[in-house]
Design a protein around this motif. Structure first.
Motif, PDB file in Angstrom:
ATOM      1  N   LEU A 390       0.817  -1.210   0.000  1.00  0.00           N
ATOM      2  CA  LEU A 390       0.000   0.000   0.000  1.00  0.00           C
ATOM      3  C   LEU A 390       0.854   1.265   0.000  1.00  0.00           C
ATOM      4  O   LEU A 390       0.391   2.331  -0.405  1.00  0.00           O
ATOM      5  CB  LEU A 390      -0.948   0.007   1.210  1.00  0.00           C
ATOM      6  CG  LEU A 390      -1.990   1.122   1.293  1.00  0.00           C
ATOM      7  CD1 LEU A 390      -2.779   1.249  -0.007  1.00  0.00           C
ATOM      8  CD2 LEU A 390      -2.930   0.876   2.462  1.00  0.00           C
ATOM      9  N   ALA A 391       2.098   1.155   0.443  1.00  0.00           N
ATOM     10  CA  ALA A 391       2.998   2.315   0.488  1.00  0.00           C
ATOM     11  C   ALA A 391       4.411   1.868   0.124  1.00  0.00           C
ATOM     12  O   ALA A 391       5.308   1.873   0.958  1.00  0.00           O
ATOM     13  CB  ALA A 391       2.971   2.948   1.877  1.00  0.00           C
ATOM     14  N   PRO A 392       4.642   1.473  -1.118  1.00  0.00           N
ATOM     15  CA  PRO A 392       5.966   0.972  -1.493  1.00  0.00           C
ATOM     16  C   PRO A 392       7.082   1.988  -1.299  1.00  0.00           C
ATOM     17  O   PRO A 392       8.224   1.619  -1.039  1.00  0.00           O
ATOM     18  CB  PRO A 392       5.804   0.580  -2.969  1.00  0.00           C
ATOM     19  CG  PRO A 392       4.550   1.245  -3.428  1.00  0.00           C
ATOM     20  CD  PRO A 392       3.682   1.392  -2.234  1.00  0.00           C
ATOM     21  N   ASP A 393       6.761   3.283  -1.405  1.00  0.00           N
ATOM     22  CA  ASP A 393       7.766   4.322  -1.184  1.00  0.00           C
ATOM     23  C   ASP A 393       7.696   4.912   0.215  1.00  0.00           C
ATOM     24  O   ASP A 393       8.405   5.878   0.515  1.00  0.00           O
ATOM     25  CB  ASP A 393       7.616   5.440  -2.226  1.00  0.00           C
ATOM     26  CG  ASP A 393       8.005   4.966  -3.613  1.00  0.00           C
ATOM     27  OD1 ASP A 393       8.684   3.930  -3.713  1.00  0.00           O
ATOM     28  OD2 ASP A 393       7.627   5.639  -4.596  1.00  0.00           O
ATOM     29  N   GLY A 394       6.839   4.331   1.049  1.00  0.00           N
ATOM     30  CA  GLY A 394       6.805   4.728   2.447  1.00  0.00           C
ATOM     31  C   GLY A 394       5.578   5.520   2.851  1.00  0.00           C
ATOM     32  O   GLY A 394       4.889   6.140   2.038  1.00  0.00           O
ATOM     33  N   ALA A 395       5.287   5.467   4.143  1.00  0.00           N
ATOM     34  CA  ALA A 395       4.265   6.269   4.799  1.00  0.00           C
ATOM     35  C   ALA A 395       4.745   6.481   6.231  1.00  0.00           C
ATOM     36  O   ALA A 395       5.653   5.789   6.695  1.00  0.00           O
ATOM     37  CB  ALA A 395       2.913   5.566   4.788  1.00  0.00           C
ATOM     38  N   VAL A 396       4.161   7.450   6.933  1.00  0.00           N
ATOM     39  CA  VAL A 396       4.642   7.749   8.284  1.00  0.00           C
ATOM     40  C   VAL A 396       3.493   7.731   9.294  1.00  0.00           C
ATOM     41  O   VAL A 396       2.326   7.935   8.941  1.00  0.00           O
ATOM     42  CB  VAL A 396       5.361   9.120   8.345  1.00  0.00           C
ATOM     43  CG1 VAL A 396       6.533   9.147   7.376  1.00  0.00           C
ATOM     44  CG2 VAL A 396       4.405  10.270   8.068  1.00  0.00           C
ATOM     45  N   ARG A 498      -0.609  10.045  -8.451  1.00  0.00           N
ATOM     46  CA  ARG A 498       0.476   9.534  -9.294  1.00  0.00           C
ATOM     47  C   ARG A 498       0.254   8.060  -9.647  1.00  0.00           C
ATOM     48  O   ARG A 498       1.152   7.405 -10.193  1.00  0.00           O
ATOM     49  CB  ARG A 498       1.819   9.699  -8.590  1.00  0.00           C
ATOM     50  CG  ARG A 498       2.234  11.130  -8.331  1.00  0.00           C
ATOM     51  CD  ARG A 498       3.546  11.194  -7.565  1.00  0.00           C
ATOM     52  NE  ARG A 498       3.836  12.527  -7.072  1.00  0.00           N
ATOM     53  CZ  ARG A 498       4.566  13.438  -7.723  1.00  0.00           C
ATOM     54  NH1 ARG A 498       5.086  13.129  -8.907  1.00  0.00           N
ATOM     55  NH2 ARG A 498       4.774  14.634  -7.213  1.00  0.00           N
ATOM     56  N   GLY A 499      -0.907   7.535  -9.291  1.00  0.00           N
ATOM     57  CA  GLY A 499      -1.208   6.147  -9.590  1.00  0.00           C
ATOM     58  C   GLY A 499      -0.656   5.166  -8.584  1.00  0.00           C
ATOM     59  O   GLY A 499      -0.523   3.971  -8.880  1.00  0.00           O
ATOM     60  N   GLY A 500      -0.358   5.627  -7.372  1.00  0.00           N
ATOM     61  CA  GLY A 500       0.085   4.726  -6.322  1.00  0.00           C
ATOM     62  C   GLY A 500      -1.001   3.727  -5.955  1.00  0.00           C
ATOM     63  O   GLY A 500      -2.175   3.898  -6.304  1.00  0.00           O
ATOM     64  N   THR A 501      -0.613   2.694  -5.222  1.00  0.00           N
ATOM     65  CA  THR A 501      -1.580   1.656  -4.838  1.00  0.00           C
ATOM     66  C   THR A 501      -2.779   2.239  -4.108  1.00  0.00           C
ATOM     67  O   THR A 501      -3.895   1.712  -4.211  1.00  0.00           O
ATOM     68  CB  THR A 501      -0.894   0.595  -3.957  1.00  0.00           C
ATOM     69  OG1 THR A 501       0.293   0.145  -4.595  1.00  0.00           O
ATOM     70  CG2 THR A 501      -1.810  -0.602  -3.730  1.00  0.00           C
ATOM     71  N   LEU A 502      -2.558   3.329  -3.384  1.00  0.00           N
ATOM     72  CA  LEU A 502      -3.661   3.972  -2.661  1.00  0.00           C
ATOM     73  C   LEU A 502      -4.833   4.274  -3.590  1.00  0.00           C
ATOM     74  O   LEU A 502      -6.004   4.177  -3.187  1.00  0.00           O
ATOM     75  CB  LEU A 502      -3.160   5.255  -1.995  1.00  0.00           C
ATOM     76  CG  LEU A 502      -4.156   6.013  -1.126  1.00  0.00           C
ATOM     77  CD1 LEU A 502      -4.490   5.215   0.131  1.00  0.00           C
ATOM     78  CD2 LEU A 502      -3.613   7.390  -0.750  1.00  0.00           C
ATOM     79  N   ALA A 503      -4.526   4.631  -4.836  1.00  0.00           N
ATOM     80  CA  ALA A 503      -5.585   4.959  -5.801  1.00  0.00           C
ATOM     81  C   ALA A 503      -6.484   3.766  -6.111  1.00  0.00           C
ATOM     82  O   ALA A 503      -7.606   3.929  -6.590  1.00  0.00           O
ATOM     83  CB  ALA A 503      -4.958   5.477  -7.094  1.00  0.00           C
ATOM     84  N   LEU A 504      -5.996   2.558  -5.832  1.00  0.00           N
ATOM     85  CA  LEU A 504      -6.712   1.341  -6.224  1.00  0.00           C
ATOM     86  C   LEU A 504      -7.537   0.724  -5.099  1.00  0.00           C
ATOM     87  O   LEU A 504      -8.265  -0.243  -5.323  1.00  0.00           O
ATOM     88  CB  LEU A 504      -5.710   0.297  -6.733  1.00  0.00           C
ATOM     89  CG  LEU A 504      -4.691   0.788  -7.776  1.00  0.00           C
ATOM     90  CD1 LEU A 504      -3.740  -0.339  -8.163  1.00  0.00           C
ATOM     91  CD2 LEU A 504      -5.396   1.356  -9.006  1.00  0.00           C
ATOM     92  N   VAL A 505      -7.419   1.275  -3.880  1.00  0.00           N
ATOM     93  CA  VAL A 505      -8.142   0.712  -2.738  1.00  0.00           C
ATOM     94  C   VAL A 505      -9.642   0.942  -2.910  1.00  0.00           C
ATOM     95  O   VAL A 505     -10.081   2.018  -3.332  1.00  0.00           O
ATOM     96  CB  VAL A 505      -7.660   1.347  -1.414  1.00  0.00           C
ATOM     97  CG1 VAL A 505      -8.386   0.718  -0.224  1.00  0.00           C
ATOM     98  CG2 VAL A 505      -6.157   1.198  -1.255  1.00  0.00           C
ATOM     99  N   ARG A 506     -10.430  -0.071  -2.563  1.00  0.00           N
ATOM    100  CA  ARG A 506     -11.881   0.038  -2.638  1.00  0.00           C
ATOM    101  C   ARG A 506     -12.487  -0.304  -1.284  1.00  0.00           C
ATOM    102  O   ARG A 506     -11.932  -1.095  -0.518  1.00  0.00           O
ATOM    103  CB  ARG A 506     -12.433  -0.905  -3.713  1.00  0.00           C
ATOM    104  CG  ARG A 506     -11.978  -0.552  -5.110  1.00  0.00           C
ATOM    105  CD  ARG A 506     -12.526  -1.511  -6.158  1.00  0.00           C
ATOM    106  NE  ARG A 506     -12.094  -1.139  -7.509  1.00  0.00           N
ATOM    107  CZ  ARG A 506     -12.368  -1.830  -8.599  1.00  0.00           C
ATOM    108  NH1 ARG A 506     -13.092  -2.958  -8.516  1.00  0.00           N
ATOM    109  NH2 ARG A 506     -11.948  -1.410  -9.783  1.00  0.00           N
ATOM    110  N   SER A 507     -13.623   0.296  -0.999  1.00  0.00           N
ATOM    111  CA  SER A 507     -14.346  -0.034   0.233  1.00  0.00           C
ATOM    112  C   SER A 507     -14.633  -1.530   0.262  1.00  0.00           C
ATOM    113  O   SER A 507     -15.047  -2.126  -0.746  1.00  0.00           O
ATOM    114  CB  SER A 507     -15.661   0.748   0.307  1.00  0.00           C
ATOM    115  OG  SER A 507     -15.417   2.117   0.515  1.00  0.00           O
ATOM    116  N   GLY A 508     -14.383  -2.127   1.417  1.00  0.00           N
ATOM    117  CA  GLY A 508     -14.553  -3.558   1.569  1.00  0.00           C
ATOM    118  C   GLY A 508     -13.242  -4.314   1.567  1.00  0.00           C
ATOM    119  O   GLY A 508     -13.172  -5.443   2.079  1.00  0.00           O
TER     120      GLY A 508
END
Length: 580
Positions: A390-396, A498-508
């Protein structure tokens, strides 16, 4: 680290404008003299810029005109010529879409003002949180002697006998109204106690954090960070800073001498000890980029992982900046880190000496405000850097502000496509959400908002608040205010726009958060993610012209500091050729 001052006297940069009897020199001097300046002020003494972010539209900085006068007194006393000039002043409380969008523009203003004018050294006057990194970024790119003095925090606020922290209690009271525990009239009544004096946020929000970072980096005099704005000692600090910059010019002591890797390591450790803002991550990454240091998110995790949070201030703790100052302020924290072997003691500061020499004699006057290590708020402070699909380049995430039992959590995602979607649906009683869910907010990163607004600490749904629940796991590519709190995962990179994985998350979908394991995982197969990616259409459009378009086209990701790509690096202070 030892510093060897440059030989003095020597030809100063300003003499390229004012020195000699050429047509150009007379042109420059004659225009300056219309201000009533005696001729001997241009005889080769250092010209010191006072770079002022004063603005009545930036409440935290509205008192900086007075401090500029105090700085000027000190400059004159030390034999320099003070010249005050304004630069852009992005206010977190007023600027839309967000002050962060204009941090880089302010840094450009500072950089070109310093490079293009007859200035030998500069005092940077900052307050509201983005002005501090912006001024340091601009000064670092030019690399002339520079020193920062902060405007200082507000005095404590009180409402019905309770300490009120600016920002922190705004979120608390707002949630209390939604939960039915506070009336709207009481909320309005509390407003008067939130900002009762000049100065920046009185919590360990981003303004006080960045003032602390400047001091920990060695770019401000020891003790600068915590003095309240209206305390007479703030004026003394400004006066002494004016004196000091003149000697820095004579010694040729520059940001590149001070802002070293050792200094940034000290700052990252100090941020963990004070429970500092997650915004410091982005700002220090950007500042390091300006001096050519390869600072990364992994450095933040390594330097902060074993640092206990010992400063008991909101939003992580109980007190406010006023008590922190009375307890001894940041020098006490730095000394405690040094005694624990967690300080690069030889790191150089604007004083010309080491950071350890500045703090080794200070005392802690209140061990409930600045706690001994064995009574720390948390033994693992700092900033946790999370990675995963979900955060290949990182999250904090900020552990000191999070709820312990949520630091390991698996829950069903409830997705908001952008901040408007969140606002439209969060109070809907039909929203399928409870306290076990994970709230996900998209398209609020550097490019997506634009500017990466402080909306990551999404307020909880009223139906959850009414149960007495005060925290849920929240994930986004946004920032959050340093005054905010909660189990909030921020700066997810790459961002959704930028098309990160976050953009692909869906409810559920189910998401697993494991702070101890530094993991953030979306439980969706790679095959399904590939299918979603093929269908994805970016909802964020390119702005049509102006700075917004420039920003959109050139802003970097949060994981590298969200600077503009063409601003990274030190470009020096060469004098441009001219003729009249």
């Amino acid at each position: 680290m030892t510093f060897t001052p440059a030989p003095w006297p020597r030809k100063l940069r300003s003499q390229e404008w004012f020195g000699g009897a050429t047509k150009d020199a007379i042109y420059h001097r004659s225009w300056m003299k219309n201000q009533g300046l005696p001729a001997d002020l241009f005889d080769g003494r250092p010209v010191i810029g006072i770079c002022n972010t004063w603005s009545q539209l930036t409440p935290c900085n509205a008192h900086l005109r007075d401090l500029a006068e105090r700085v000027a007194h000190g400059i004159y006393e030390a034999g320099g010529l003070p010249m005050e000039f304004p630069v852009m002043s992005p206010s977190e409380s007023a600027f839309r879409p967000t002050a962060m969008m204009f941090r880089n523009l302010c840094a450009m203003d500072v950089e070109e003002s310093l490079r293009g004018q007859p200035i030998d050294g500069v005092v940077l006057l900052a307050g509201c949180d983005k002005t501090t990194p912006a001024l340091l970024m601009g000064a670092a790119s030019v690399d002339i002697p520079a020193i920062l003095v902060s405007g200082g925090p507000m005095l404590n606020g009180y409402f019905r006998g309770e300490r009120v922290g600016s920002g922190t209690h705004l979120w608390k009271f707002s949630e209390a109204v939604k939960a039915g525990e506070m009336t709207a009239a009481e909320f309005v009544e509390a407003e008067a106690s939130m900002s009762r004096s000049a100065g920046a946020c009185n919590t360990m929000g981003t303004a006080s954090t960045m003032a602390s970072m400047a001091e920990a980096l060695g770019m401000a005099l020891s003790g600068n960070a915590a003095i309240p704005a209206v305390d007479s000692r703030r004026r003394v600090m400004a006066h002494l800073t004016g004196r000091r910059i003149v000697q820095m010019v004579k010694d040729d002591l520059k940001p590149s001498d001070i802002m070293t890797r050792a200094a940034f390591e000290n700052a990252m450790r100090v941020n963990g000890a004070i429970g500092g803002s997650t915004n410091a991550v982005i700002h220090l990454l950007a500042m390091a980029g300006r001096v050519g240091l390869d600072l990364t998110l992994d450095d933040w995790d390594v330097q902060g992982r074993d640092i206990p949070t010992i400063v008991n201030l909101m939003p992580s703790g109980a007190y406010l900046m006023e008590e922190f100052f009375y307890a001894g302020g940041l020098p006490v924290v730095i000394r405690m880190l040094g005694e624990a072997g967690k300080l690069n003691r030889d790191a150089l500061t604007v004083s010309g000496g080491s950071i350890w020499d500045e703090v080794k004699e200070v005392r802690n006057w209140n061990e409930d405000v600045i706690r001994p290590v064995e009574h720390a708020l948390t033994q693992q402070g700092g900033i946790a850097v999370l990675r995963g699909n979900l955060a290949p380049d990182g999250a904090v995430l900020k552990p000191s502000a999070a709820t312990p039992h949520l630091m390991q959590h698996r829950g069903r995602a409830v997705v908001f496509e952008d901040i408007d979607d969140y606002k439209a649906r969060i109070e809907d009683e039909a929203l399928e959400i409870d306290e076990t869910c994970v709230m996900v907010l998209k398209n609020c990163g550097p490019r997506g908002y634009p500017g990466m607004a402080e909306v990551g600490n999404m307020g909880l749904p009223p139906k959850v608040l009414r149960k007495g629940i005060t925290d849920m796991v929240r994930i986004s590519d946004a920032r959050m205010s340093g005054t905010a709190y909660g189990t909030v995962v921020l700066h997810v990179s790459p961002e959704a726009a930028r098309g990160g994985t976050l953009a692909l998350v869906r409810s559920g979908d189910f998401i697993e958060l494991d702070v101890a394991g530094r993991r953030l995982h979306l439980e969706v197969s790679e095959e399904e993610l590939a299918r979603r990616r093929a269908e994805w259409v970016n909802p964020v459009t390119r702005p049509n012209g102006g700075y917004a378009q420039l920003y959109h086209d050139h802003v970097q990701g949060a994981d590298t500091g969200a600077d503009l790509d063409f601003l990274v690096g030190c470009r020096g202070n060469a004098v441009a050729r001219e003729s009249h």
